[in-house]
Design a protein around this motif. Structure first.
Motif, PDB file in Angstrom:
ATOM      1  N   HIS A 191       0.805  -1.227   0.000  1.00  0.00           N
ATOM      2  CA  HIS A 191       0.000   0.000   0.000  1.00  0.00           C
ATOM      3  C   HIS A 191       0.836   1.274   0.000  1.00  0.00           C
ATOM      4  CE1 HIS A 191      -4.036  -1.677   0.363  1.00  0.00           C
ATOM      5  NE2 HIS A 191      -3.544  -2.588   1.184  1.00  0.00           N
ATOM      6  N   PHE A 192       2.049   1.214   0.563  1.00  0.00           N
ATOM      7  CA  PHE A 192       2.814   2.457   0.710  1.00  0.00           C
ATOM      8  C   PHE A 192       4.182   2.419   0.030  1.00  0.00           C
ATOM      9  CE2 PHE A 192      -0.125   2.279   4.275  1.00  0.00           C
ATOM     10  CZ  PHE A 192      -0.726   3.524   4.207  1.00  0.00           C
ATOM     11  N   GLY A 193       4.683   1.252  -0.304  1.00  0.00           N
ATOM     12  CA  GLY A 193       5.933   1.178  -1.046  1.00  0.00           C
ATOM     13  C   GLY A 193       7.145   0.879  -0.181  1.00  0.00           C
ATOM     14  N   SER A 194       7.251   1.576   0.957  1.00  0.00           N
ATOM     15  CA  SER A 194       8.385   1.341   1.844  1.00  0.00           C
ATOM     16  C   SER A 194       8.075   1.966   3.202  1.00  0.00           C
ATOM     17  CB  SER A 194       9.668   1.943   1.271  1.00  0.00           C
ATOM     18  OG  SER A 194       9.666   3.346   1.423  1.00  0.00           O
ATOM     19  N   LYS A 195       8.970   1.740   4.148  1.00  0.00           N
ATOM     20  CA  LYS A 195       8.774   2.304   5.474  1.00  0.00           C
ATOM     21  C   LYS A 195       8.863   3.836   5.427  1.00  0.00           C
ATOM     22  CE  LYS A 195      10.453   1.798  10.232  1.00  0.00           C
ATOM     23  NZ  LYS A 195      11.587   1.403  11.088  1.00  0.00           N
ATOM     24  N   ASP A 196       9.765   4.352   4.602  1.00  0.00           N
ATOM     25  CA  ASP A 196       9.913   5.800   4.497  1.00  0.00           C
ATOM     26  C   ASP A 196       8.644   6.457   3.955  1.00  0.00           C
ATOM     27  OD1 ASP A 196      12.414   6.039   5.562  1.00  0.00           O
ATOM     28  OD2 ASP A 196      13.452   5.748   3.663  1.00  0.00           O
ATOM     29  N   TYR A 197       8.097   5.889   2.904  1.00  0.00           N
ATOM     30  CA  TYR A 197       6.885   6.457   2.331  1.00  0.00           C
ATOM     31  C   TYR A 197       5.716   6.350   3.302  1.00  0.00           C
ATOM     32  CZ  TYR A 197       9.136   6.987  -2.199  1.00  0.00           C
ATOM     33  OH  TYR A 197       9.963   7.388  -3.217  1.00  0.00           O
ATOM     34  N   LEU A 198       5.747   5.306   4.117  1.00  0.00           N
ATOM     35  CA  LEU A 198       4.705   5.176   5.134  1.00  0.00           C
ATOM     36  C   LEU A 198       4.760   6.343   6.111  1.00  0.00           C
ATOM     37  CD1 LEU A 198       2.518   3.687   6.748  1.00  0.00           C
ATOM     38  CD2 LEU A 198       4.324   2.324   7.808  1.00  0.00           C
ATOM     39  N   LEU A 199       5.959   6.692   6.538  1.00  0.00           N
ATOM     40  CA  LEU A 199       6.107   7.824   7.456  1.00  0.00           C
ATOM     41  C   LEU A 199       5.591   9.117   6.826  1.00  0.00           C
ATOM     42  CD1 LEU A 199       7.174   9.019  10.093  1.00  0.00           C
ATOM     43  CD2 LEU A 199       9.412   9.215   9.030  1.00  0.00           C
ATOM     44  N   GLU A 200       5.913   9.299   5.564  1.00  0.00           N
ATOM     45  CA  GLU A 200       5.398  10.475   4.864  1.00  0.00           C
ATOM     46  C   GLU A 200       3.879  10.513   4.877  1.00  0.00           C
ATOM     47  OE1 GLU A 200       6.592  11.540   0.937  1.00  0.00           O
ATOM     48  OE2 GLU A 200       8.693  11.076   1.339  1.00  0.00           O
ATOM     49  N   ALA A 201       3.279   9.367   4.626  1.00  0.00           N
ATOM     50  CA  ALA A 201       1.817   9.309   4.571  1.00  0.00           C
ATOM     51  C   ALA A 201       1.213   9.619   5.934  1.00  0.00           C
ATOM     52  CB  ALA A 201       1.371   7.930   4.087  1.00  0.00           C
ATOM     53  N   VAL A 202       1.853   9.113   6.987  1.00  0.00           N
ATOM     54  CA  VAL A 202       1.370   9.385   8.338  1.00  0.00           C
ATOM     55  C   VAL A 202       1.363  10.884   8.606  1.00  0.00           C
ATOM     56  CG1 VAL A 202       1.926   9.124  10.791  1.00  0.00           C
ATOM     57  CG2 VAL A 202       2.035   7.150   9.277  1.00  0.00           C
ATOM     58  N   LEU A 203       2.431  11.560   8.186  1.00  0.00           N
ATOM     59  CA  LEU A 203       2.530  13.007   8.405  1.00  0.00           C
ATOM     60  C   LEU A 203       1.492  13.767   7.588  1.00  0.00           C
ATOM     61  CD1 LEU A 203       6.346  13.761   8.520  1.00  0.00           C
ATOM     62  CD2 LEU A 203       4.668  13.840  10.360  1.00  0.00           C
ATOM     63  N   ALA A 204       1.436  13.450   6.301  1.00  0.00           N
ATOM     64  CA  ALA A 204       0.570  14.212   5.410  1.00  0.00           C
ATOM     65  C   ALA A 204      -0.884  14.131   5.840  1.00  0.00           C
ATOM     66  CB  ALA A 204       0.729  13.698   3.977  1.00  0.00           C
ATOM     67  N   ARG A 205      -1.299  13.002   6.357  1.00  0.00           N
ATOM     68  CA  ARG A 205      -2.698  12.811   6.733  1.00  0.00           C
ATOM     69  C   ARG A 205      -3.166  13.845   7.743  1.00  0.00           C
ATOM     70  NH1 ARG A 205      -5.350   7.695   9.898  1.00  0.00           N
ATOM     71  NH2 ARG A 205      -3.456   7.902  11.138  1.00  0.00           N
ATOM     72  N   ARG A 206      -2.292  14.245   8.664  1.00  0.00           N
ATOM     73  CA  ARG A 206      -2.701  15.208   9.698  1.00  0.00           C
ATOM     74  C   ARG A 206      -2.293  16.630   9.371  1.00  0.00           C
ATOM     75  NH1 ARG A 206      -5.988  11.708  12.136  1.00  0.00           N
ATOM     76  NH2 ARG A 206      -4.922   9.945  13.107  1.00  0.00           N
ATOM     77  N   LEU A 207      -1.119  16.767   8.733  1.00  0.00           N
ATOM     78  CA  LEU A 207      -0.531  18.093   8.589  1.00  0.00           C
ATOM     79  C   LEU A 207      -1.273  18.949   7.571  1.00  0.00           C
ATOM     80  CD1 LEU A 207       1.689  18.613  10.457  1.00  0.00           C
ATOM     81  CD2 LEU A 207       3.360  18.205   8.663  1.00  0.00           C
ATOM     82  N   LEU A 208      -1.680  18.360   6.480  1.00  0.00           N
ATOM     83  CA  LEU A 208      -2.355  19.147   5.445  1.00  0.00           C
ATOM     84  C   LEU A 208      -3.656  19.751   5.975  1.00  0.00           C
ATOM     85  CD1 LEU A 208      -1.588  16.879   2.347  1.00  0.00           C
ATOM     86  CD2 LEU A 208      -0.348  18.873   3.198  1.00  0.00           C
TER      87      LEU A 208
END
Lengths: 213, 213
Positions: B49-66
């Motif tokens: 679903h996310f590609g890698s652990k790094d991209y997962l972290l990005e997704a976690v951030l973007a979900r709340r920050l935007l």
DNA sequence: GCATAATTCAAACAAACGTTTGAACCAATT
DNA sequence: AATTGGTTCAAACGTTTGTTTGAATTATGC
């Protein structure tokens, strides 16, 4: 040995390397292999001198934190002595609190911003051993500062008092830990290398906030 | 499906578990095995679903920050509209800045203090991708707030302006990220669950500091 | 109901991890 | 010169790490 060509000991080299890599990569992100490689030391030396990775982290903290808090208390007592039987000005109390920390955070011979970055990271790390060490240190300092603070802020209710102390810690920690972002965001207008200027600016801000309303 | 017994999707379950464990153990301390186990999801689902652990972290951030920064800007614009052709009061500008963040940090249905703790940790993590994401977000917000801030603080020189903005960020970040220590240190006098009270207390402190001298 | 795509799964991969071991080395003491 | 105690070393220990694979399963479009 150790006369002029002062070759640092294995223990110190490990502490320095750990400080740098714990700060850069986090306490779990930094590996002992990376640390010992940077310290030019055998991998097993960490366990020989410190026992484990956890104890190494403790040693890294204690090396800087104990002298720092001693210096804070010494500085406050100096202001108290100079004030005689009058109460110490708020500006001086705050200076005694944040000054030594900021000077340490800018003193590259003593870890400097590297250590402060590490400290900033560890504040939010819920590891039980680290937390106990940190809050224990902070409470020691607070105990010494609380009388002088309440004396300088007599009109403040306890609830506001503690909240504002909390905000103070935040500003201080952020300024210590993250000294380059301010340069970037301000477009070069602010210079975090001007330590005394930074301290004065911070003290002014904090006193304004503490006295507010 | 998903009518009343709203079963959360695999993606959302991974995001929730990641948020919690990244916050608790750090971005390198939290393992994908621990995350997928908590999410009750197969290990390989993260990469699917996310590609890698790094991209997962990005997704976690973007979900709340935007959404958070959108809300800040919306709030400032509401104050601007209410003020008409007069300039917005400093208290309102600051409230628009820190209010939405603090409310988010106390809203457990949207990550709450878990996410804020994660954010606090990531601010000091020098990972290039994370830093670019974070400072990019902050600059977007700052661009919008700068005119209103300088208008409300006309006597402040640029250097002091940016420094105090820096201190503000520190107080705010610390208050968002570490909501239980204040209860402990104050001996229960301060209640971080009283969100609006905390916001008002913080706004008062910050405005006092910003206006100082 | 069949074909096609999307998703989940158990199992394996190589690499990196913290830690342990036992022999080698070095400086001092006897 | 031999012995001792502190220190360093290369090598290996068993786990755990992020990632990949290919088959099994579920959902979707016709």
């Amino acid at each position: 040995m150790r006369s002029i060509m002062t070759k640092r000991s294995t223990k110190d080299r490990i502490l320095d390397a750990s400080e740098a890599l714990f700060a850069r990569d986090g306490s779990s992100g930094a590996s002992l292999r990376a640390i010992t490689q940077r310290a030019k030391v055998n991998l097993a030396a960490v366990h020989y001198h410190f026992g484990s990775k956890d104890y190494l982290l403790e040693a890294v903290l204690a090396r800087r934190l104990l002298p720092l808090n001693a210096e804070r208390i010494r500085s406050l007592e100096a202001y108290q002595q100079k004030a005689g039987r009058k109460k110490v000005r708020l500006e001086n109390v705050i200076e005694a609190m944040v000054g030594p920390a900021l000077r340490l955070s800018r003193d590259e011979t003593k870890g400097g911003r590297i250590f402060m970055r590490l400290l900033g990271r560890l504040v939010l790390e819920p590891d039980a051993r680290v937390q106990k060490l940190l809050t224990g240190q902070f409470e020691t300092v607070l105990k010494k500062f609380e009388p002088a603070l309440t004396a300088a802020l007599p009109h403040l209710e306890p609830q506001d008092f503690f909240w504002r102390l909390h905000f103070l810690v935040g500003s201080m920690a952020h300024t210590m830990a993250d000294s380059e972002r301010i340069r970037l965001i301000s477009g070069g207008i602010c210079d975090p290398d001007d330590t005394e200027g930074t301290i004065q600016c911070l003290v002014t801000f904090l006193c304004g906030g503490l006295r507010a309303k």
